[in-house]
Design a protein around this motif. Structure first.
Motif, PDB file in Angstrom:
ATOM      1  N   GLU A 117       3.400  33.450  21.862  1.00 60.63           N
ATOM      2  CA  GLU A 117       4.745  33.497  21.295  1.00 60.63           C
ATOM      3  C   GLU A 117       5.327  34.895  21.379  1.00 60.63           C
ATOM      4  O   GLU A 117       6.541  35.068  21.518  1.00 60.63           O
ATOM      5  N   ARG A 121       9.000  35.673  22.882  1.00 62.98           N
ATOM      6  CA  ARG A 121      10.039  36.414  22.169  1.00 62.98           C
ATOM      7  C   ARG A 121      10.540  37.584  23.003  1.00 62.98           C
ATOM      8  O   ARG A 121      11.736  37.862  23.056  1.00 62.98           O
ATOM      9  N   GLU A 124      12.818  36.268  25.622  1.00 65.65           N
ATOM     10  CA  GLU A 124      14.111  35.883  25.074  1.00 65.65           C
ATOM     11  C   GLU A 124      14.971  37.108  24.796  1.00 65.65           C
ATOM     12  O   GLU A 124      16.180  37.108  25.020  1.00 65.65           O
ATOM     13  N   TRP A 138      17.741  25.014  24.480  1.00 65.44           N
ATOM     14  CA  TRP A 138      16.803  24.169  23.739  1.00 65.44           C
ATOM     15  C   TRP A 138      17.409  22.773  23.588  1.00 65.44           C
ATOM     16  O   TRP A 138      18.545  22.607  23.116  1.00 65.44           O
ATOM     17  N   LYS A 170       9.689  26.627  28.521  1.00 69.05           N
ATOM     18  CA  LYS A 170       9.244  26.961  27.173  1.00 69.05           C
ATOM     19  C   LYS A 170       9.240  25.680  26.341  1.00 69.05           C
ATOM     20  O   LYS A 170      10.163  24.862  26.465  1.00 69.05           O
ATOM     21  N   GLU A 201      20.174  26.707  16.703  1.00 67.38           N
ATOM     22  CA  GLU A 201      19.068  27.651  16.647  1.00 67.38           C
ATOM     23  C   GLU A 201      18.241  27.518  15.381  1.00 67.38           C
ATOM     24  O   GLU A 201      17.014  27.647  15.412  1.00 67.38           O
ATOM     25  N   THR A 206      11.236  28.580  16.911  1.00 62.55           N
ATOM     26  CA  THR A 206      10.937  29.465  18.033  1.00 62.55           C
ATOM     27  C   THR A 206       9.677  30.305  17.805  1.00 62.55           C
ATOM     28  O   THR A 206       9.081  30.792  18.767  1.00 62.55           O
ATOM     29  N   ALA A 209       6.965  28.797  19.776  1.00 62.19           N
ATOM     30  CA  ALA A 209       7.237  28.501  21.188  1.00 62.19           C
ATOM     31  C   ALA A 209       6.122  29.002  22.097  1.00 62.19           C
ATOM     32  O   ALA A 209       5.532  30.066  21.862  1.00 62.19           O
TER      33      ALA A 209
END
Length: 280
Positions: A117, A121, A124, A138, A170, A201, A206, A209
């Motif tokens: 994760e 991150r 992202e 998503w 993802k 969101e 997340t 993820a």
């Protein structure tokens, strides 16, 4: 069913996806890439990015991929022996600065591990500075498929290595158990989803993820309710794959004004169809 296939089925049912499953050998991968590159030269990258839809009906080599025994072995272990090929589409994210396509990593090498994760991150965060580059927000596939009576299973068969830098898949493990989540109009430019929607969101976990990198010739599989996405390709490498949707023969199309779909390209992938829900 082999022990390994049983284990894959159990993992799929628990997490909603499988990743880095070997499919194509070196020769099959080379031939598939050569055939796709020919389509790329014929139609151009703007077209092949997303418009090669249901060409399994037109090109025997694509049908051969969609019915590849290594794919169907896993699909049948999840859906049962009677399976319909519902839909297919090539999806390509091209480099921001075009360069010659690199030679794919040979299938059969050690599988790339799921990325943590923290790396998701970081990826992202890097993408936040990019504007307008193609990405996938998503979402859940079942939001766009008017299907009931059975699951929809999606395969991504990688023709190129699919890595963090060129926009690999993802996923939110286990999110397929949450049912249908609300979707809204996406505000960020570049969303490749044809209806330009996304899950808000605040509803996406997340923190859990995982990135699912693939070597060329491998596949990932995910459930129609799994929450998933992919970032833009910010690398010099193309990311191309064949997305194939499968359903058990007990599934059937529904008339849903929010999910208007017609299925003109269905074919039997394996077994027999005693229901004829998709007969033309």
């Amino acid at each position: 069913m082999s022990v390994s296939t049983c284990q894959m089925k159990e993992r799929y049912n628990q997490q909603g996806f499988l990743s880095a499953v070997p499919v194509l050998d070196d020769t099959e991968l080379r031939e598939a890439r050569q055939a796709f590159n020919q389509l790329e030269r014929e139609f151009g990258e703007e077209y092949t990015q997303y418009s090669l839809h249901n060409v399994h009906l037109q090109y025997p080599w694509v049908m051969g991929l969609a019915k590849h025994p290594h794919i169907l072995q896993v699909v049948q272990s999840i859906l049962g022996s009677d399976v319909i090929l519902l839909d297919s589409r090539f999806i390509c994210k091209y480099p921001t600065t075009p360069t010659p396509h690199p030679t794919a990593t040979q299938a059969g090498n050690d599988a790339i591990a799921l990325t943590s994760e923290e790396e998701v991150r970081s990826s992202e965060k890097d993408q936040q500075s990019e504007t307008g580059l193609p990405f996938v927000a998503w979402h859940q596939d079942m939001r766009y498929w008017g299907i009931a009576g059975g699951p929809v299973l999606s395969v991504w068969l990688a023709l190129d290595d699919s890595l963090a830098e060129n926009g690999a898949l993802k996923v939110i493990p286990g999110s397929h158990c949450s049912g249908m989540l609300p979707h809204q109009l996406a505000t960020r430019p570049g969303n490749m989803l044809s209806v330009n929607q996304e899950i808000p969101e605040e509803l996406v976990q997340t923190d859990s993820a995982l990135l699912c990198p693939l070597l060329a010739g491998q596949m990932s599989i995910h459930d129609g309710f799994l929450v998933h996405a992919s970032d833009p390709n910010t690398s010099q490498k193309r990311r191309c794959g064949l997305v194939i949707r499968y359903v058990p023969t007990c599934a059937y199309p529904i008339q849903d004004p929010d999910r208007p779909r017609r299925f003109h390209a269905t074919v039997m992938a394996s077994g027999s169809d005693q229901f004829s829900h998709f007969s033309t």
